[in-house]
Structure formats: structure tokens, C-alpha cells
Design an enzyme around this catalytic site. Sequence first.
Site, PDB file in Angstrom:
ATOM      1  N   GLU A 239       0.885  -1.173   0.000  1.00 35.06           N
ATOM      2  CA  GLU A 239       0.000   0.000   0.000  1.00 35.06           C
ATOM      3  C   GLU A 239       0.913   1.211   0.000  1.00 35.06           C
ATOM      4  OE1 GLU A 239      -1.503   3.197   0.746  1.00 35.06           O
ATOM      5  OE2 GLU A 239      -1.755   2.550   2.821  1.00 35.06           O
TER       6      GLU A 239
ATOM      7  N   CYS B 276      -1.886   8.930   2.906  1.00 39.06           N
ATOM      8  CA  CYS B 276      -1.684   8.491   1.520  1.00 39.06           C
ATOM      9  C   CYS B 276      -2.933   8.662   0.682  1.00 39.06           C
ATOM     10  CB  CYS B 276      -1.194   7.052   1.453  1.00 39.06           C
ATOM     11  SG  CYS B 276      -1.483   6.031   2.854  1.00 39.06           S
TER      12      CYS B 276
END
Length: 459
Positions: free
Chosen positions: A231, A265
Site C-alpha cells: 500500500e 496516503c
Amino acid sequence: MSKTFNTVNPATGQKISTYAYMSDREANEAVENCHTAHDSWRLKSVEERGAIISRIGEGLRARADQLAALMTREMGKLIKQSRQEIELCASICEWSAQAAPRELAPEERELPEGGRGIITHKPMGVIYGIQPWNYPVYQVVRYSIANLMAGNGVLLKHASSVTGTGKLLEEIYLEAGLPAHLFTVLIIDHDQSNAIIEHNRVRGVTLTGSAVAGRTVGARAAKALKKTVLELGSNDAYIVLEDADIEKAVQICVNGRIYNNGETCIAAKRFVVVDAIYDEFRDAFVKAMSEVSAGDPTGDEAGMGPMARKDLRDDLHEQVKSSVARGAEILCGGKVPEGDGYYYPATVLGNVSPGQPAYDDELFGPVASLIRATDADDAMRIANDSRFGLGGGIITEDREKAIDMATRNFDTGMVFINGFGLAKPNMPFGGVKDSGYGREHGGYGMREFTNTQSVMVMN
């Protein structure tokens, strides 16, 4: 003598604690002990595992004040957002315990030539997680709870700056009844981490971090034939269409950019606004961003806290300066404030175009890139004009149009319509392109590191 490092309060620049790195022998013993603990854990029923996972969620809530205060002290997020993070993590524990019997249930299929087929999801073994500092509890809970629920053992290398949070989580897990060594925090350096990836007891590796880190870890794991889930970063685009409610759109976009001090993010980072409302949105957005105050994250007044480290603030400011040198315009913010702590103001850049860091790269802090599009089709083209693909957003009063745009054209793992969102326990989380691969949450995370085994009973 062991090497040591300090954790530092980003709001003040003052030392919090000192920690010693493990020796190579201690790190190896931790892996072996985790493997041994897993060998018993894997034989427990999903319901037995779920009972302990539920108690971990209860433990998170019971110690929320202590945990939230430590998170805020170590990485600078607003104290109210630390509490929100803990509540999300507790709900992840609850959902996982409730959903696991369904998500991990065996499946039966009839074989084509007759006979019985059984598909099972068996734990793989020890899973190694390398996690960042920006969500010190959530990043750990996200992968560890799913893997513990699946019957795996879990190792954690947390970011050194949030070591205290990692150790407190280990304590909470143990207090909930998790067997000793099944979840272990490794206080190790990068060279030691490479050895853990290659360790024969480690069956899978998961990383949350930058695309650069993802390539490095992914390549090392692949060489050792270890499965990975990555990720990675992103520069998520939020599209604002002509029929959007400007006031609501501005509120969504400001929150999406400054939440967690802009260090997320899946934060809103590029704001792609159609020409018909661009000027009106720009003026309102810049005004709202310029009114965001950065201050003491432990109080109730500040809209943002400091960035987590001085080097991160310096890197962000260099990206701003580089973008301006290539034609971007500072509409508000953009100056490093004087005084203690690693603060950076809420900043908006206009005239953003390809070739600038503000367009091409991830700006991991409270800097918004404002981009004009001619219409909805052009806005989608710009949104997809990125090497990243974690998330994105669409703001419009026409929800069906937004759903069509999202499902037909948006090249990202997640899309938020008329809102800024983080993780949902029951929805898959992950990206495409340079934002990585694999999925967490929604049951998908429980099965990522399982052996999907076929048992065929022939007539």
C-alpha cells in the site's frame, strides 16, 4: 553495545524516549518464537480467534486516552483525530471478529466429472509488516488484525519515530489474551529488516510506504519467493463538477487536504475543477485554507498540528519551491514559520501543470494543487494522468453521473463521492499502478495471506 535512537515530539522538537535496537540474535529469536506461537494459533477455530480479537478492540477503547496522548506526542496529529483513529481500529476488530466465520468459511463445489470439491483458506504462517508513522495505530491494526484472524503470526517493524505506540499496542494485544510472541514488535534497522524478509520462517510481507520503498521491499521479497501486499503513496485527485455545491465542495476539499496534518496516503491532493466554476471555487477554497490555523495538537483550538519530522517538512517545502520555479503560483501559505516544532501552513498552489512536483508527485503535507479543467471529461483525463492510483473523489449533485464516472473511468482502487473518506472496515482498501497492489479490509485482507487450498474427493 546496542545502537540507540530517540523519539521526538514534532510540536516541540524535544526528545520523548530512547530505545535500543535488537541484536541480530534477538531478532532471529523473535521470528522463531512467532512461528512457534503460530503453530498452535492456526489450529484454533475462527470463533476462538475472534473472541480474542474482540477483546483487543475493547482494550483499545479502554486505553484510548493513554494511546491517543502517545500518538499525538510521537507524530503530531490532533488529539481528537488520535481518538478517532482508535475508534476506527476498535471497529475493525469488531467487524473482523463478526465477519471472519463468513469470509474464511470453506466452500464446496461439484467437480465436473463428479465428486466433491472443497476450498479452504488456511493460514500461511508468519507475516512481516513494515508500517509508517502517519497512522501509528491504524496502520498496525489494519494488517495485524486481519492476519491474526486468518490464523497467521504477525511481526511488526514500525517507524522508529512511533516506537512507543507500537510497544503499547503489543501490550494491549497481550492483555486481551493473544498468545505470547504471536504479535511481536521488532525494533530493528533497515539491514536487519532485509534479513527478516529473507528469513525462512517468514511467509509473506506487507508494506505501507512510498513507491520507492515498495519497489525495494517488493523486489527483495520476490527474490525470496515471498508474497507481498504493498500500500504505497498517491496524489489523489478530487474532481469538482459544474453542478457542485461550492460551499460543501470547499468544506470537503479542505478537510480532505488537512486531515491528519495532510500526511495521509489517501488524502485529497490534486483538486481538478471544471472551468465553469473554477474561479468561484478557487476564491472560496483559498480563503478557507488560509484560515486554517496550525498549533498545539493536544489542545482544541488548532486546525492542524505539526508535520511529523523536520526532514519531511523540509522535503515538502522543496517540492513547493520546485513547483513554483516551474510555473506554479502560491495562492496562500508556502512559507516555513519561525519557532519551535515542525509546522507548515495550509498552502494552495495554482497554475499547476505537468512537470511540477505539485502535479506529478505526492505532496505529503498540507499543500493543495489546484488544476483547471475544461469540462468533466477533461477533469477525468487529468485525474487519471498520474502514475499513482490509490483513491480519488468526485463532487457533484448528480450522484448517478458520479457513480458512472467512477466505475467506468476512474483508474484508482477507491473513489469517494461527495465526501472525503478514510478506511471502512467492510470495504476493500488498496490501489493500482504505483500505489501498489493487494487489498486490505472488507474480508479481502483476511484472505491475502492464506493458502487457498483445493481438496478434491473423487468418486
